[in-house]
Design a protein around this motif. Structure first.
Motif, mmCIF file in Angstrom:
data_model
loop_
_atom_site.group_PDB
_atom_site.id
_atom_site.type_symbol
_atom_site.label_atom_id
_atom_site.label_comp_id
_atom_site.label_asym_id
_atom_site.label_seq_id
_atom_site.Cartn_x
_atom_site.Cartn_y
_atom_site.Cartn_z
ATOM 1 N N THR A 216 0.847 -1.184 0.000
ATOM 2 C CA THR A 216 0.000 0.000 0.000
ATOM 3 C C THR A 216 0.885 1.236 0.000
ATOM 4 O O THR A 216 1.832 1.334 0.773
ATOM 5 N N THR A 217 0.583 2.164 -0.888
ATOM 6 C CA THR A 217 1.295 3.434 -0.963
ATOM 7 C C THR A 217 0.279 4.559 -0.919
ATOM 8 O O THR A 217 -0.601 4.626 -1.772
ATOM 9 N N TYR A 218 0.394 5.406 0.083
ATOM 10 C CA TYR A 218 -0.526 6.538 0.265
ATOM 11 C C TYR A 218 -1.979 6.082 0.232
ATOM 12 O O TYR A 218 -2.846 6.698 -0.386
ATOM 13 N N GLY A 219 -2.245 4.947 0.888
ATOM 14 C CA GLY A 219 -3.603 4.438 0.997
ATOM 15 C C GLY A 219 -4.121 3.707 -0.218
ATOM 16 O O GLY A 219 -5.259 3.267 -0.235
ATOM 17 N N ARG A 220 -3.297 3.561 -1.249
ATOM 18 C CA ARG A 220 -3.718 2.867 -2.464
ATOM 19 C C ARG A 220 -2.977 1.542 -2.577
ATOM 20 O O ARG A 220 -1.775 1.472 -2.317
ATOM 21 N N ILE A 221 -3.681 0.507 -2.990
ATOM 22 C CA ILE A 221 -3.068 -0.798 -3.188
ATOM 23 C C ILE A 221 -2.256 -0.766 -4.484
ATOM 24 O O ILE A 221 -2.754 -0.345 -5.531
#
Length: 125
Positions: free
Chosen positions: A69-74
């Motif tokens: 997960t990066t900045y809340g995105r998968i």
């Protein structure tokens, strides 16, 4: 091909019993044709694709993705891929005397190789 791919799950038994690496987990194959491996919250996914080789023989193509997960995105980032034939012989280079890597016999080494790539790709670990 699916049975050969499923051999990657044997790595779990190896890590749990023989190698005493109980923190490495390898899932059973999912209905979507993938196997997940996890170590210290790093998850990689082996996705099976059915293809034909140049000789029109069936082959399994395994794409390995680093799932995080990066900045809340998968996010799923490619860590590489390999191909294997009906006998389980892969196109992976083991680097030792030119020996061929077999998906059945070398499942733990394959999982560790791609986990190492995932750790190398993540500079924060």
């Amino acid at each position: 091909m699916r049975a050969r791919f499923k051999a990657l799950t044997s790595a779990h038994g190896y890590f749990y019993a023989h190698a005493m690496l109980k923190s490495v987990s390898v899932s059973d194959p999912s209905g979507g044709g993938y196997i997940d491996a996890t170590f210290m919250d790093v998850r990689i996914r082996f996705q099976l694709l059915m293809i034909f080789g140049d000789d029109f023989e069936p082959r399994g193509r395994v794409v390995c993705m680093h799932c995080h997960t990066t900045y809340g995105r998968i996010v799923q980032e490619s860590l590489g891929a390999f191909t294997f034939d009906a006998q389980g012989m892969t196109d992976l280079d083991c680097g030792i005397d030119g020996r061929v890597v077999e998906i059945d016999a070398c499942a733990p080494q394959i999982v560790l190789m791609f986990l190492e790539r995932a750790f190398g790709a993540n500079r924060f670990l």
